[in-house]
Every structure is written in C-alpha cells, then in structure tokens.
Design a protein around this motif. Structure first.
Motif, PDB file in Angstrom:
ATOM      1  N   ALA A 155      57.709  14.026 -36.702  1.00 11.25           N
ATOM      2  CA  ALA A 155      56.832  13.371 -37.676  1.00 11.25           C
ATOM      3  C   ALA A 155      56.024  12.251 -37.024  1.00 11.25           C
ATOM      4  CB  ALA A 155      57.667  12.834 -38.837  1.00 11.25           C
ATOM      5  N   ASP A 156      56.637  11.519 -36.084  1.00  7.65           N
ATOM      6  CA  ASP A 156      55.928  10.441 -35.392  1.00  7.65           C
ATOM      7  C   ASP A 156      54.752  10.993 -34.580  1.00  7.65           C
ATOM      8  OD1 ASP A 156      57.613   8.479 -36.374  1.00  7.65           O
ATOM      9  OD2 ASP A 156      58.903   8.446 -34.593  1.00  7.65           O
ATOM     10  N   PHE A 157      54.935  12.112 -33.914  1.00  4.85           N
ATOM     11  CA  PHE A 157      53.833  12.711 -33.163  1.00  4.85           C
ATOM     12  C   PHE A 157      52.712  13.146 -34.102  1.00  4.85           C
ATOM     13  CE2 PHE A 157      56.634  12.971 -29.465  1.00  4.85           C
ATOM     14  CZ  PHE A 157      55.754  12.883 -28.406  1.00  4.85           C
ATOM     15  N   GLY A 158      53.071  13.736 -35.234  1.00 10.06           N
ATOM     16  CA  GLY A 158      52.048  14.155 -36.186  1.00 10.06           C
ATOM     17  C   GLY A 158      51.267  12.981 -36.747  1.00 10.06           C
ATOM     18  N   ALA A 159      51.977  11.895 -37.101  1.00  8.26           N
ATOM     19  CA  ALA A 159      51.296  10.713 -37.633  1.00  8.26           C
ATOM     20  C   ALA A 159      50.425  10.059 -36.571  1.00  8.26           C
ATOM     21  CB  ALA A 159      52.331   9.717 -38.155  1.00  8.26           C
ATOM     22  N   ALA A 160      50.910  10.027 -35.326  1.00  7.96           N
ATOM     23  CA  ALA A 160      50.118   9.457 -34.239  1.00  7.96           C
ATOM     24  C   ALA A 160      48.848  10.268 -34.005  1.00  7.96           C
ATOM     25  CB  ALA A 160      50.953   9.396 -32.966  1.00  7.96           C
ATOM     26  N   ALA A 161      48.957  11.585 -34.109  1.00  7.04           N
ATOM     27  CA  ALA A 161      47.774  12.434 -33.944  1.00  7.04           C
ATOM     28  C   ALA A 161      46.730  12.119 -35.009  1.00  7.04           C
ATOM     29  CB  ALA A 161      48.179  13.901 -34.011  1.00  7.04           C
ATOM     30  N   ARG A 162      47.166  11.945 -36.238  1.00  8.58           N
ATOM     31  CA  ARG A 162      46.209  11.619 -37.307  1.00  8.58           C
ATOM     32  C   ARG A 162      45.520  10.285 -37.053  1.00  8.58           C
ATOM     33  NH1 ARG A 162      50.250  14.313 -40.262  1.00  8.58           N
ATOM     34  NH2 ARG A 162      51.411  12.383 -40.653  1.00  8.58           N
ATOM     35  N   VAL A 212      54.024  20.559 -31.112  1.00  8.61           N
ATOM     36  CA  VAL A 212      52.715  21.221 -31.041  1.00  8.61           C
ATOM     37  C   VAL A 212      52.261  21.648 -32.432  1.00  8.61           C
ATOM     38  CG1 VAL A 212      51.453  23.231 -30.160  1.00  8.61           C
ATOM     39  CG2 VAL A 212      53.009  21.985 -28.647  1.00  8.61           C
ATOM     40  N   ARG A 213      53.168  22.239 -33.205  1.00  7.81           N
ATOM     41  CA  ARG A 213      52.799  22.669 -34.556  1.00  7.81           C
ATOM     42  C   ARG A 213      52.391  21.485 -35.426  1.00  7.81           C
ATOM     43  NH1 ARG A 213      57.069  26.495 -33.860  1.00  7.81           N
ATOM     44  NH2 ARG A 213      58.586  25.105 -34.861  1.00  7.81           N
ATOM     45  N   ALA A 214      53.147  20.388 -35.343  1.00 10.90           N
ATOM     46  CA  ALA A 214      52.841  19.220 -36.166  1.00 10.90           C
ATOM     47  C   ALA A 214      51.493  18.618 -35.793  1.00 10.90           C
ATOM     48  CB  ALA A 214      53.947  18.170 -36.015  1.00 10.90           C
ATOM     49  N   VAL A 215      51.209  18.563 -34.492  1.00 16.16           N
ATOM     50  CA  VAL A 215      49.940  17.991 -34.047  1.00 16.16           C
ATOM     51  C   VAL A 215      48.785  18.927 -34.374  1.00 16.16           C
ATOM     52  CG1 VAL A 215      48.655  17.230 -32.002  1.00 16.16           C
ATOM     53  CG2 VAL A 215      51.036  16.531 -32.323  1.00 16.16           C
ATOM     54  N   ARG A 216      48.999  20.226 -34.249  1.00 16.44           N
ATOM     55  CA  ARG A 216      47.941  21.172 -34.631  1.00 16.44           C
ATOM     56  C   ARG A 216      47.660  21.070 -36.127  1.00 16.44           C
ATOM     57  NH1 ARG A 216      43.835  22.140 -32.974  1.00 16.44           N
ATOM     58  NH2 ARG A 216      44.561  22.959 -30.983  1.00 16.44           N
ATOM     59  N   SER A 217      48.690  20.886 -36.930  1.00 12.77           N
ATOM     60  CA  SER A 217      48.481  20.733 -38.367  1.00 12.77           C
ATOM     61  C   SER A 217      47.649  19.497 -38.661  1.00 12.77           C
ATOM     62  CB  SER A 217      49.840  20.643 -39.078  1.00 12.77           C
ATOM     63  OG  SER A 217      49.674  20.412 -40.452  1.00 12.77           O
ATOM     64  N   ALA A 218      47.919  18.416 -37.936  1.00 11.90           N
ATOM     65  CA  ALA A 218      47.155  17.186 -38.138  1.00 11.90           C
ATOM     66  C   ALA A 218      45.733  17.316 -37.615  1.00 11.90           C
ATOM     67  CB  ALA A 218      47.856  16.026 -37.437  1.00 11.90           C
ATOM     68  N   ALA A 219      45.554  18.068 -36.546  1.00 10.69           N
ATOM     69  CA  ALA A 219      44.258  18.143 -35.867  1.00 10.69           C
ATOM     70  C   ALA A 219      43.310  19.146 -36.495  1.00 10.69           C
ATOM     71  CB  ALA A 219      44.476  18.498 -34.395  1.00 10.69           C
ATOM     72  N   GLY A 220      43.829  20.105 -37.245  1.00  9.22           N
ATOM     73  CA  GLY A 220      42.962  21.159 -37.762  1.00  9.22           C
ATOM     74  C   GLY A 220      42.570  22.132 -36.672  1.00  9.22           C
TER      75      GLY A 220
END
Length: 359
Positions: A155-162, A212-220
C-alpha cells in the motif's frame, strides 16, 4: 543511436543517456523533504542534456529510508517540494523519473560522513524490518515482517506512486536491487520465510509482483514503470542470479512493468566482484534477450564511446551513468560533441560555449 529519442508508453525521452539514481544524504531536517541541493543537483543534469533524470532512492515510508538524510514521498509536503524540482527538469526538456524504495534491513544507518553502521534508536534511528530476522553484516538485526505488514508495504508503494504522479514525475522506478527490501525478498540468502512469501522463486517474487500491480493501478495505462534489479548477488549458486532475474522480470512485465534497469550486487558483503569498465553490461544484455523487454545498462560507463557502443550493439536500449555525471553535469552535451551528434537542446544561455562557437 545514443542521441535518438525513445518512447515508453506515452512518454518520449529525448535521448538514451540517462542519470542513474544517486543517494545524496542531504535532507538535514530528517523530514524527507527535498531541498535546494536536490533542485540544483538534479536540475544541472537536465540543463546538461541528459534524457532521463532519475532521483535518488526515495522512501515510500519513514522506516523505508536508508538514512535519516534521505528523501521521501510518503506525505503531501514532500510531494509539493518535489513538484518544483520536476518543473525545472521539464523546463530544460528532460524527463523526470523517481526511484521508489524501501531499504528493509539496510535502513536506519548513518550517512558515510556522519557515522558508521546502524544508527541507534536513542540517536534517532529506528527498528528495521526484513523478510527474515537476518542482519546485513555489521548492521542491527531486523524484525521479520508479518503478512499484514507486507500488505502495508504494498500500500505504501501504491500511495507513493500516486503522490509522485501528482508531483509531475513521468517515470516510476521500483528499487528491487542493491540489497534493499524487495531484493531481500527475492534472494534466498536473505529470505528464509516458510509462508507464501518465502521458499520457491514464485513465493519470493510475490511481494515485488504485488508492488508492480499496485503501482500500475495507481499509474494507469500511460506512465512507464521501471524495475531496477541486481542481476546477481555475486554469491555463487546459493544466491540470486541472472536466470532468476530473467524469470522474475518476465513475470513483472506481465503485471505491468515496462523496462528493466539492470545492476548487480549489494545483498551481501565480502563477495568477489570483477569491477571494471562496463562490467555489468552483459547482465543487461541477458535480461534483454531473455525477456524481450527494453533495458538499460549501468556500471562504470565513463566515456561517450562506451555508452554509444552499448546501445549500437543492442546490448541495452539506454545507458545510465552516475559518477561521470557527478564529475561533469554536462556530460551529455560533451558526449554529443565527441560523437558528432547535433542537438537542438543546448540551453540558449550557454550556446556561446558550444564547441562549434569555440571553433
């Protein structure tokens, strides 16, 4: 070819000579907020003609920092400070990338000129975490993460990506190299778990693929995602190796990773590494062949001719340079001159200093 543009998803990068992530340990307030040092440091490379300017390893959480002096992207104040730096990089025509990182068992250390080894809790350090309670040689023993905490890392990686995208970054890189947390999960030398995050290669790669999946979800769909791997631990058959890297990189590509930044080492000390010019290029070439994905090469690439040959021979699609850019922030402009490439992005303030003008 070194000075031809390259497109990754919807991002066009003006050349293939890029700035590698380089830790600066210059956040004196220990708050993760980048400073004027980072603006001048990174901005000078953009002004100097680099195609992609990548930040230092930037922590996705406070405990993910290598040192107290590291930059972060876990809160909005950090995001806002990065925005001005990204704007300047863009104003000079370069692409801005951020390396998202968690140091794991190699966290809570002193910077080189402030001390040695683990920074104790009573001196501002913190308890470190890792896949297993195995210390990096000379550092404090970490605590093994629970599965619930692993989900928190994702979750931290996904939030950081956003936040990084809100700051204007064009490229997101996940740091799965050099003995930091994602690499610690990948290698059997640092991962002795018996749950679904340990044991088989598939299990040891699970955290990286979830990130990777979490960051791709955040990145579109439009934003490129890079993964930096250490292609070998240099520890023989018992450690992580290039075949493992090729296999896991292929899985990461299927989850949304676009590009692999191929380095080596960092997980264990006291291993024999045959350091020399271009000593890691062969690993990048192997990952490129094995996955069919674009890669960049790193590691003691110090001349324009070396960089150009790597790209022209098809060993890598781009080259990342670190220390040569520190020695000469205008290395890309100098390389273009030495290779006979005509560029239209000399800063107009500096055109009187072009080699053509100098005669």
């Amino acid at each position: 070819m070194l000075f031809t543009p390259i497109d990754v998803r919807r991002t066009s990068i003006r050349n293939r000579l890029w700035v590698s992530p380089m830790c600066q340990y210059s956040v004196e307030k220990w708050d993760g907020v980048p400073t004027d040092w980072h603006l001048v440091h990174l901005g000078s490379f953009a002004r100097g003609g680099a195609g992609l300017v990548m930040t230092e390893a930037t922590a996705v959480s406070p405990e993910g920092r290598i040192t107290n002096w590291d930059t972060g992207i876990w809160n909005d104040g950090q995001r806002d400070a990065w925005r001005g730096i990204v704007d300047f990089i863009h104003s000079e025509g370069a692409t801005a990338g951020i390396q998202l990182a968690h140091a794991g068992r190699k966290a809570s250390t002193y910077r080189e000129w402030s001390g040695h080894g683990t920074q104790p809790i009573d001196d501002g350090g913190w308890e470190t975490v890792a896949p297993s309670a195995l210390a990096f040689d000379g550092y404090a023993e970490p605590r093994a993460l629970t599965e619930e905490e692993i989900a928190g890392v994702v979750a931290d990686f996904g939030a950081a990506a956003r936040r990084a995208l809100d700051a204007g970054f064009d490229v997101l890189e996940l740091h799965a190299a050099h003995g930091y947390l994602l690499h610690q999960f990948l290698s059997p030398l640092s991962n002795e778990r018996t749950d679904r995050y340990g044991g088989s290669l598939e299990n040891r790669a699970r955290l990286l693929l979830e990130v990777v999946r979490a960051v791709r979800s955040a990145a579109g769909d439009d934003v490129p995602i890079f993964v930096r791997f250490s292609a070998t631990d240099w520890a023989g058959e018992k450690g992580w190796n290039v075949d493992d890297t090729v296999e896991v990189a292929g899985w990461a590509a299927r989850e949304g990773a676009d590009w692999f930044d191929v380095s080596t080492g960092g997980l264990v000390p006291k291993v024999s590494i045959p350091v020399g010019p271009k000593y890691q290029v062969g690993f990048a070439a192997a990952v490129r062949r094995g996955t069919g994905s674009p890669v960049n090469a790193v590691g003691l690439i110090t001349t324009p001719q070396e960089a150009a040959e790597i790209v022209e021979r098809g060993e890598a699609d781009a080259v990342m340079v670190a220390r040569e850019f520190l020695r000469d922030p205008h290395f890309a402009l100098r390389a273009a001159h030495e290779l006979g490439a005509e560029l239209d992005y000399w800063p107009p303030q500096y055109t009187r200093a072009t080699w053509r003008q100098r005669g």
